[in-house]
Design an enzyme around this catalytic site. Structure first.
Site, PDB file in Angstrom:
ATOM      1  N   ASN A   4      -1.244   4.544  12.755  1.00 38.90           N
ATOM      2  CA  ASN A   4      -1.503   3.274  12.072  1.00 38.90           C
ATOM      3  C   ASN A   4      -1.179   2.169  13.077  1.00 38.90           C
ATOM      4  OD1 ASN A   4      -1.624   1.055  10.431  1.00 38.90           O
ATOM      5  ND2 ASN A   4      -0.069   1.756   8.985  1.00 38.90           N
TER       6      ASN A   4
ATOM      7  N   ARG B  78      -5.471   5.049  10.280  1.00 36.00           N
ATOM      8  CA  ARG B  78      -5.619   4.116   9.173  1.00 36.00           C
ATOM      9  C   ARG B  78      -6.443   2.944   9.686  1.00 36.00           C
ATOM     10  NH1 ARG B  78      -0.839   1.388   5.613  1.00 36.00           N
ATOM     11  NH2 ARG B  78      -2.208   0.118   4.338  1.00 36.00           N
TER      12      ARG B  78
ATOM     13  N   HIS C  91      -5.140  -1.265   0.320  1.00 32.83           N
ATOM     14  CA  HIS C  91      -4.119  -0.281  -0.108  1.00 32.83           C
ATOM     15  C   HIS C  91      -4.772   0.966  -0.715  1.00 32.83           C
ATOM     16  CE1 HIS C  91      -0.888  -3.648  -0.467  1.00 32.83           C
ATOM     17  NE2 HIS C  91      -0.710  -2.980   0.662  1.00 32.83           N
TER      18      HIS C  91
ATOM     19  N   GLY D  87       3.345  -6.108   1.574  1.00 34.53           N
ATOM     20  CA  GLY D  87       2.058  -6.481   0.989  1.00 34.53           C
ATOM     21  C   GLY D  87       2.035  -5.876  -0.401  1.00 34.53           C
TER      22      GLY D  87
ATOM     23  N   ARG E  96       2.885 -13.576   2.123  1.00 29.53           N
ATOM     24  CA  ARG E  96       1.515 -14.029   1.806  1.00 29.53           C
ATOM     25  C   ARG E  96       1.502 -14.701   0.434  1.00 29.53           C
ATOM     26  NH1 ARG E  96      -1.392  -8.352   2.920  1.00 29.53           N
ATOM     27  NH2 ARG E  96       0.497  -7.732   4.026  1.00 29.53           N
TER      28      ARG E  96
ATOM     29  N   ASP F 293      12.336 -10.525   1.892  1.00 29.28           N
ATOM     30  CA  ASP F 293      12.799  -9.209   1.469  1.00 29.28           C
ATOM     31  C   ASP F 293      13.380  -9.280   0.058  1.00 29.28           C
ATOM     32  OD1 ASP F 293      14.475  -6.847   1.096  1.00 29.28           O
ATOM     33  OD2 ASP F 293      14.107  -6.474   3.224  1.00 29.28           O
TER      34      ASP F 293
ATOM     35  N   ARG G 256      15.163  -7.318  -1.586  1.00 22.89           N
ATOM     36  CA  ARG G 256      16.585  -6.937  -1.687  1.00 22.89           C
ATOM     37  C   ARG G 256      17.482  -8.161  -1.537  1.00 22.89           C
ATOM     38  NH1 ARG G 256      16.133  -1.816   2.197  1.00 22.89           N
ATOM     39  NH2 ARG G 256      14.609  -3.250   2.992  1.00 22.89           N
TER      40      ARG G 256
ATOM     41  N   ILE H 115       9.242  -1.932  -2.974  1.00 26.01           N
ATOM     42  CA  ILE H 115       9.806  -2.553  -4.177  1.00 26.01           C
ATOM     43  C   ILE H 115       9.561  -1.659  -5.396  1.00 26.01           C
ATOM     44  CG2 ILE H 115       9.618  -4.531  -5.736  1.00 26.01           C
ATOM     45  CD1 ILE H 115       8.820  -6.235  -3.270  1.00 26.01           C
TER      46      ILE H 115
ATOM     47  N   GLU I 246       0.882   7.540   2.372  1.00 25.63           N
ATOM     48  CA  GLU I 246      -0.437   7.314   2.964  1.00 25.63           C
ATOM     49  C   GLU I 246      -0.688   8.271   4.124  1.00 25.63           C
ATOM     50  OE1 GLU I 246       1.226   3.541   2.917  1.00 25.63           O
ATOM     51  OE2 GLU I 246      -0.622   2.525   2.348  1.00 25.63           O
TER      52      GLU I 246
HETATM   53  P1  ADP Z   1       5.454  -2.341   3.839  1.00 24.96           P
HETATM   54  O1  ADP Z   1       4.565  -2.993   2.814  1.00 24.96           O
HETATM   55  O2  ADP Z   1       5.595  -3.144   5.101  1.00 24.96           O
HETATM   56  O3  ADP Z   1       5.185  -0.879   4.059  1.00 24.96           O
HETATM   57  P2  ADP Z   1       7.685  -1.631   2.126  1.00 24.96           P
HETATM   58  O4  ADP Z   1       6.778  -0.817   1.261  1.00 24.96           O
HETATM   59  O5  ADP Z   1       8.861  -0.940   2.746  1.00 24.96           O
HETATM   60  O6  ADP Z   1       6.926  -2.438   3.239  1.00 24.96           O
HETATM   61  O7  ADP Z   1       8.237  -2.819   1.207  1.00 24.96           O
HETATM   62  C1  ADP Z   1       9.170  -3.761   1.639  1.00 24.96           C
HETATM   63  C2  ADP Z   1       9.872  -4.335   0.402  1.00 24.96           C
HETATM   64  O8  ADP Z   1      10.447  -3.239  -0.296  1.00 24.96           O
HETATM   65  C3  ADP Z   1      10.993  -5.306   0.687  1.00 24.96           C
HETATM   66  O9  ADP Z   1      10.895  -6.422  -0.205  1.00 24.96           O
HETATM   67  C4  ADP Z   1      12.262  -4.540   0.390  1.00 24.96           C
HETATM   68  O10 ADP Z   1      13.219  -5.342  -0.289  1.00 24.96           O
HETATM   69  C5  ADP Z   1      11.807  -3.421  -0.515  1.00 24.96           C
HETATM   70  N1  ADP Z   1      12.496  -2.148  -0.180  1.00 24.96           N
HETATM   71  C6  ADP Z   1      12.124  -1.255   0.759  1.00 24.96           C
HETATM   72  N2  ADP Z   1      12.978  -0.211   0.780  1.00 24.96           N
HETATM   73  C7  ADP Z   1      13.916  -0.438  -0.174  1.00 24.96           C
HETATM   74  C8  ADP Z   1      15.088   0.252  -0.639  1.00 24.96           C
HETATM   75  N3  ADP Z   1      15.438   1.440  -0.119  1.00 24.96           N
HETATM   76  N4  ADP Z   1      15.790  -0.298  -1.642  1.00 24.96           N
HETATM   77  C9  ADP Z   1      15.436  -1.469  -2.178  1.00 24.96           C
HETATM   78  N5  ADP Z   1      14.358  -2.181  -1.773  1.00 24.96           N
HETATM   79  C10 ADP Z   1      13.608  -1.689  -0.795  1.00 24.96           C
END
Ligand code: ADP
Length: 393
Positions: free
Chosen positions: A12, A94, A182, A213, A242, A284, A286, A330, A380
């Protein structure tokens, strides 16, 4: 060293990183090998890789930027060493955009690459990097098939009425329509659903891919019929950075009244908006959940409110609802966000089991919930590896 082992490599290639994963084929099964990424290409490139949970590589490659070409060369050598003599059956890539013509994964040759180049203007931030990786691998691994797997392909079942913007027809003819993204994640979810809930798999499901995303997809009998992302991956839900959907009049105002240039608006929409823009704290989720700043609460409120609105809209597109599925960072990990979206959607027949939701499922709805609710960790890479196996017969 073994000579009869067969491997699939999944790549990817993005703007600042190249993510990778290997699979060893064992009959029809795929066993995951190493996975990792070369990140920070434009700043301070770093290679990290894991085998299972074990970190097997984590090093800064050099101080200062590394070209995509050099990064891929280095990665090919790393992967060949890690594969330890296993024969590479194929490489799955991808690829963000397959337009209207690529409805399924495709083995790429020079002529296909040329056709795929046409979609660069539709996804200028991702497509050039995806294609550059394929081009380089065709050179470096002659005889190894390169298979393009598209984020748009799963959505090619969306009916015309849901694809069209209400613009004069010449714009749709020029490619201005909703494609959806996606798709590999939704396809994976659709592949898992029959083993969880046969009724929903044959019926009407809305999947939430909530990560950096974010988008949502309405599936009928496992096929996409509507999705929140459209012409680009900036439509729909607010995301990490975004904006999601805006009144198009906002753009005119930004240009005419606020004097912003095209590139400034692009940066605003893709990198400075969403959770980061609204909170002024972080992209983020979190960090926002952990913060008691009012702006952080507001950003979460807007995010969950939009998700609830889109759920109503997608349920309307489906004419009803049998299941909801949460996936990605998330969706898989944040019980509070899931609980808020579902509590707001009780009128649709969704009722969560709070304990199951805290445990992250897989089933998170109560026994009497009319609509079942699930957490499905997306994969994926496995989806791409399965496509490579299928395409290569
Ligand atoms: P991407 O879209 O870049 O693949 P992710 O699917 O990891 O990214 O999503 C990132 C989001 O997911 C962030 O907002 C983060 O807070 C949340 N996140 C990712 N891993 C965890 C986790 N283990 N616990 C809580 N929140 C998480």
């Amino acid at each position: 060293m073994s000579v009869d082992r067969e491997a699939i490599v999944v790549l990817n290639a993005g703007s600042s990183s190249v993510k990778f994963c290997t699979f060893i084929r064992s009959g029809t099964l795929l066993e995951r090998g190493v996975r990792g990424q070369v990140s920070g290409l434009g700043t301070r490139p770093q290679l990290s890789a894991r085998r299972g949970e074990a970190l097997i590589e984590d090093r800064v490659l050099q101080e200062g930027p590394l070209s995509h070409r050099d990064a891929l060369d280095l990665l090919v050598r790393f992967l060949q060493r890690e594969l330890d003599g296993a024969r590479i059956l194929g490489v799955g890539h991808r690829v963000v955009h397959g337009g209207l013509e690529f409805m399924a994964p495709t083995v790429v040759d020079a002529a296909t690459l040329e056709r795929l180049e046409r979609y660069v203007p539709l996804a200028p931030l991702h497509q050039p990097h995806n294609l550059a990786a394929i081009r380089l691998l065709l050179e470096r691994l002659p005889g190894v098939p390169e298979v393009a797997c598209f984020d748009t392909a799963f959505h090619r079942t969306i009916p015309e009425v849901a694809q069209l913007f209400a613009l004069p027809q010449r714009f749709a003819a020029a490619g201005v329509r909703r494609y959806g993204f996606h798709g590999l994640s939704y396809e994976y979810v659709a592949s898992v659903l029959p083993s969880l809930d046969a009724r929903a798999a044959a019926g009407r499901t809305v999947a939430f891919h909530l990560g950096n995303g974010s988008s949502m997809c309405a599936m009928h009998a496992g096929r996409s019929v509507a999705t929140t992302m459209g012409f680009t991956a900036v439509e729909g839900l607010p995301m990490g950075t975004r904006s999601g959907s805006l009144d198009p009049g906002v753009l005119l105002f930004l240009f005419d009244e606020m004097g912003l240039g095209v590139r400034e608006v692009e940066r605003l929409l893709y990198h400075e908006s969403g959770l980061l823009g609204m909170s002024g704290i972080s992209s983020d989720m979190r960090e926002l959940l952990a913060s008691d700043a009012p702006a952080a609460r507001l950003a979460i409120d807007v995010f969950t409110y939009r998700a609830r609105r889109e759920l109503g809209s997608l349920a309307a597109a489906l004419g009803g609802l049998d299941a909801v599925v949460f996936t990605a960072g998330i969706g898989e990990n944040q019980a509070e966000v899931r609980a808020r979206i579902c509590a707001d959607s009780a009128w649709l027949g969704v009722e969560l089991d709070p304990d199951a939701n805290r445990r992250h499922g897989p089933r998170i709805s109560s026994a009497r919930s009319r609509v079942s609710a699930w957490v499905v960790p997306t994969d994926e890479e496995t989806m791409i590896a399965r496509h490579v196996l299928r395409v290569l017969g």
